[in-house]
Design a protein around this motif. Structure first.
Motif, PDB file in Angstrom:
ATOM      1  N   SER A 193       0.859  -1.186   0.000  1.00 53.28           N
ATOM      2  CA  SER A 193       0.000   0.000   0.000  1.00 53.28           C
ATOM      3  C   SER A 193       0.901   1.243   0.000  1.00 53.28           C
ATOM      4  O   SER A 193       1.036   1.922   1.012  1.00 53.28           O
ATOM      5  CB  SER A 193      -0.915  -0.012   1.228  1.00 53.28           C
ATOM      6  N   LEU A 196       5.764   3.725   1.297  1.00 55.88           N
ATOM      7  CA  LEU A 196       5.935   3.937   2.724  1.00 55.88           C
ATOM      8  C   LEU A 196       5.664   2.635   3.476  1.00 55.88           C
ATOM      9  O   LEU A 196       6.384   2.269   4.396  1.00 55.88           O
ATOM     10  CB  LEU A 196       4.961   5.032   3.186  1.00 55.88           C
ATOM     11  N   GLN A 200       7.949   0.357   6.068  1.00 57.13           N
ATOM     12  CA  GLN A 200       7.397  -0.083   7.334  1.00 57.13           C
ATOM     13  C   GLN A 200       7.558  -1.598   7.498  1.00 57.13           C
ATOM     14  O   GLN A 200       7.971  -2.086   8.547  1.00 57.13           O
ATOM     15  CB  GLN A 200       5.908   0.285   7.333  1.00 57.13           C
ATOM     16  N   ARG A 338      -2.641   4.410  -3.824  1.00 52.64           N
ATOM     17  CA  ARG A 338      -1.875   3.810  -2.733  1.00 52.64           C
ATOM     18  C   ARG A 338      -1.295   2.453  -3.126  1.00 52.64           C
ATOM     19  O   ARG A 338      -1.494   1.459  -2.406  1.00 52.64           O
ATOM     20  CB  ARG A 338      -2.703   3.689  -1.429  1.00 52.64           C
TER      21      ARG A 338
ATOM     22  N   MET B 357      -0.857   7.626   9.071  1.00 59.42           N
ATOM     23  CA  MET B 357      -0.097   8.363   8.055  1.00 59.42           C
ATOM     24  C   MET B 357       1.331   7.825   7.946  1.00 59.42           C
ATOM     25  O   MET B 357       1.950   7.898   6.889  1.00 59.42           O
ATOM     26  CB  MET B 357      -0.039   9.848   8.409  1.00 59.42           C
ATOM     27  N   GLN B 358       1.854   7.316   9.048  1.00 57.37           N
ATOM     28  CA  GLN B 358       3.216   6.781   9.018  1.00 57.37           C
ATOM     29  C   GLN B 358       3.258   5.364   8.471  1.00 57.37           C
ATOM     30  O   GLN B 358       4.293   4.889   8.011  1.00 57.37           O
ATOM     31  CB  GLN B 358       3.819   6.791  10.420  1.00 57.37           C
ATOM     32  N   LEU B 359       2.133   4.651   8.573  1.00 58.06           N
ATOM     33  CA  LEU B 359       2.105   3.266   8.115  1.00 58.06           C
ATOM     34  C   LEU B 359       1.961   3.181   6.604  1.00 58.06           C
ATOM     35  O   LEU B 359       2.674   2.454   5.936  1.00 58.06           O
ATOM     36  CB  LEU B 359       0.939   2.497   8.746  1.00 58.06           C
ATOM     37  N   ASP B 360       0.988   3.893   6.055  1.00 58.11           N
ATOM     38  CA  ASP B 360       0.745   3.749   4.618  1.00 58.11           C
ATOM     39  C   ASP B 360       0.178   5.011   3.979  1.00 58.11           C
ATOM     40  O   ASP B 360      -0.262   4.978   2.843  1.00 58.11           O
ATOM     41  CB  ASP B 360      -0.164   2.548   4.333  1.00 58.11           C
ATOM     42  N   TYR B 361       0.192   6.127   4.709  1.00 57.77           N
ATOM     43  CA  TYR B 361      -0.288   7.396   4.172  1.00 57.77           C
ATOM     44  C   TYR B 361      -1.727   7.300   3.672  1.00 57.77           C
ATOM     45  O   TYR B 361      -2.101   7.943   2.690  1.00 57.77           O
ATOM     46  CB  TYR B 361       0.650   7.888   3.059  1.00 57.77           C
ATOM     47  N   ALA B 363      -5.671   4.930   3.297  1.00 59.57           N
ATOM     48  CA  ALA B 363      -6.231   3.831   2.504  1.00 59.57           C
ATOM     49  C   ALA B 363      -6.484   4.326   1.082  1.00 59.57           C
ATOM     50  O   ALA B 363      -6.559   5.529   0.839  1.00 59.57           O
ATOM     51  CB  ALA B 363      -7.534   3.358   3.146  1.00 59.57           C
TER      52      ALA B 363
END
Lengths: 486, 486
Positions: A193, A196, A200, A338, B357-361, B363
């Motif tokens: 996704s 970023l 992670q 995404r 926002m830090q995980l995947d900005y 969905a």
């Protein structure tokens, strides 16, 4: 920075219930249901009185009652703080304040400037001079809607997908990567996704907490908490015009058996725009292989060259499987899909896929299908040709404006691809103050210190987001603000 | 379980290079590029010789050379293991074996059975009798494609969204939730990439590593590693026909100030199908409020009632903001959208949004737009009416088949909603053996032990995924297999 709660309510002066009691009820409800968290501050009494359209003495009574309940507390010189609610017992039983609450859990908060930027980006009327995103006005509407239209008749389901993502998309990418000199079968590709999430996944599933992540000075990765949240340390390495000065990694690598890894954006580097030369790529690859330092190559901008094609990716010369390569559709097509991808050895890709299943059970199948459609029908490549022309036009406008308004006070590069111009002020400019002053005038800046603590005298400008017509006047305005500060 | 590598290559017997050397090169390449990880095993020499169509002595020479390089090693009684590659130096410098390698990083592996199920679900010709997903054949193609068609003309961009997700979708959900008795403004709602991500966010951003998570025995949450990966412990609480026996939480809560939280699926519980009674909901809410135990209410199945509506959610009675409510489009519309939502107090929602926002900005914007379209044009509710009828028909088929083939050897419930029938064998059945035997016959089972270690004598059956025409014959086949084992 104190968080002040928002009061958007008025007492009912016709009610039989006294106004101070209504205020007590309102505030305790907002606190007890957690809308207002521990450590947030109430507005000053004077402001509160104005907002609620009551006398200051009424406010004073209400606050005294709330204090007697033990849910607010006056902090000298700082105002009235919220000190207790239902969640607080759970979240931070000993240290009841907002600061310790946000530190609960494994994950760090975003940097305050980044949090602010994340929010301000969605405020109307702000000109975003540093945003790393293509303008919504450049959205390839036809490309996407045509893909959706041709997809709908043949869509047979929107089910969960296997751990690595949509098979057809991985086939398409495998084929496409070959044209960039990268040999990757679909089993070497994991759909994520966005890029970023790929970072992670790498951080939480493969690395040890004390690992060291080498990166460029400055680097986009400094604006994220992805590695720091997992207990890793970023170690900056200087750059020259050919890219990362890998030989400076030497000393640090040897100290005490800490495992390390290199994160690099060799092509159209974010934020400096630098392209690593072919020779430097070879040397970096050789150096890292010899020292068994895996490389994460973030290649978000490769296809956005403005003129000549850049050198092939480091992954293209990887015979030992020590490069994890990250690609994305966010910078060259549409961020809202995404969708990104990681390319690497099967065993690593499998491990990352297993963890991805635990994080979100896969990226949007719909987004994957649409992207695959866009890639196979050729409209992606057509769009890229247009988009490159637009980027060049926008860049030239910005360079012209810079030449006009900044020549005597700053230096900058002319990037050969990507979104960014990196600007260094000649004399010292207080960038935090600049950020605030610019914001007052409606300009949102990405200051250099986001990308490295040492870069307190620089800006990352982006010509991708700002309206083309606004480029000249906002650079002019920015120059005026800078001059007023020095 | 030893991982055996896949050999899909043949030596070139016409080449000038000796065959044993070709084999050495092939194997070292697969190992050095990381396709074959540390701790994986080579097939036995005999098998290898057959696959590569060479004499066993040739294999023997090749393996001896590889052993001399120190990259493989014979393990007595276990075969030949891979013991070194590029990544291994990084990943597990001291304990070079696959087991320790997958343990690197913060994240646990999925349970082996779950990993196997995740993979087998994508193998052709397997009948999935326990899958928690609607059959792709039930995919509401018209609903989704109509939404896409009406979306395309008005789509103006596919940009990054703000931390909480698409404003329009949160407005729509806020409105919709009111009809379920839940008061939530858009600022109380965070859009996630499925409910699983919501759990992940809660786990990594709010809870301390030693927190205790109460859940039902058995519970879907046991099949995930989401809390365990972050160092939390699951503590099962027994159920009766009215739901969770909350009074059994009493003893455990008191021990030593460890913070705790309740995860519950009160409606059409996964995996048992039990609906918590209205009275029990009130008691659970009151008990948890009094003891300051926040509740995560997973409400994925509420709308999938088969006849009468179930009682309102616990969130609907929440005045203190101590319930985090999880909703999703995965069970009632299309899992591949990967869209869920968390409803809770603003301060918590903001914190979760910042971490997201830090995980995947965010969905997929596309998925969010499509879902919003489906919700506002009314086709979602129309589909639900059809889907409920289909679920009832499928359930009745399965119940009939069970009555016919299992009456003397098992007990099960008649669920009033959702996907699942929980089946307990009367006499002991070795479920691991049953899992393997059934798999040999092409039936994929979700055995009870996935949902709690104590449930070694049970199955979660699902009537949502399996082809309707196959229900009778696969239940018959399953009965035959069970009888052959006891």
């Amino acid at each position: 920075m104190n968080k002040i709660v928002t009061v958007d309510w008025l007492p009912d002066k016709k009610s039989k219930e006294p106004v101070y009691q209504q205020i007590v009820n309102y505030i305790s409800r907002k606190i007890s249901n957690g809308d207002w968290a521990i450590g947030y501050y109430l507005p000053p009494q004077r402001v509160l009185a104005e907002r609620l359209k009551v006398n200051r003495s009424t406010i004073s009574i209400a606050l005294d009652i709330l204090k007697s309940y033990g849910i607010i507390e006056g902090k000298s010189g700082k105002g009235t703080a919220i000190i207790s609610n239902t969640w607080s017992i759970m979240i931070s039983s000993n240290e009841a304040n907002w600061g310790s609450y946000v530190k609960s859990g494994f994950f760090k908060e975003n940097l305050p400037t980044i949090q602010l930027i994340n929010k301000l980006e969605f405020v109307e009327g702000i000109t975003r001079l540093g945003t790393g995103e293509m303008s919504p006005k450049l959205f390839p509407k036809e490309v996407i809607t045509n893909a959706m239209n041709s997809l709908t008749p043949k869509m047979s389901n929107l089910s969960y997908l296997g751990p690595l993502g949509l098979d057809e998309l991985r086939e398409t990418l495998s084929h496409r990567l070959k044209s960039f000199g990268i040999n990757a079968s679909p089993s070497n590709i994991l759909i994520t996704s966005g890029s970023l999430q790929a970072l992670q996944l790498i951080s939480i599933s493969m690395l040890k907490p004390n690992s060291k992540i080498f990166c460029e000075i400055p680097s986009y990765i400094n604006s994220l908490q992805v590695f720091q949240s997992a207990g890793m340390k970023l170690e900056g390495i200087t750059m020259d015009s050919e890219g990362l000065q890998y030989w400076n990694m030497g000393e640090d690598m040897k100290c005490g058996g800490v495992s390390s890894l290199l994160y690099t954006i060799p092509t159209h580097h974010n934020p400096t725009g630098i392209v690593m030369s072919e020779q430097r790529r070879k040397e970096v690859y050789k150096f890292c292989s010899r020292n068994a330092i895996p490389i994460i190559e973030d290649d978000a901008y490769w296809e956005l060259y403005h003129g000549e094609k850049p050198p092939k990716s480091i992954k293209a010369m990887d015979v030992s499987g020590s490069v994890l390569y990250l690609g994305t559709a966010s910078k060259s097509l549409a961020p809202g899909l995404r969708i990104g991808w990681v390319v690497g050895p099967e065993s690593i890709i499998e491990r990352l896929g297993d963890v991805k299943m635990q994080l979100d059970y896969g990226a949007s199948s719909l987004s994957q299908m649409v992207l695959n459609e866009v890639l196979i029908n050729g409209s992606y490549d057509e769009f890229l040709i247009q988009f490159r022309t637009i980027l060049v036009r926008r860049k030239n406008r910005m360079l012209e404006a810079l030449n006009h308004y900044f020549k005597d006070i700053a230096k900058w590069n002319n990037p050969t691809g990507g979104y960014y111009i990196w600007l260094d002020f000649i004399d010292e400019v207080p960038v935090e103050k600049l950020f605030n002053e610019a914001l007052n005038k409606g300009l949102l800046l990405n200051t250099g210190n986001i990308y490295h603590v040492s870069k307190t005298n620089s800006l990352r400008l982006s010509f991708a987001y700002v309206d083309e017509e606004l480029i000249n006047q906002s650079i002019k305005e920015l120059s005026r603000i800078v001059r007023s500060l020095v």
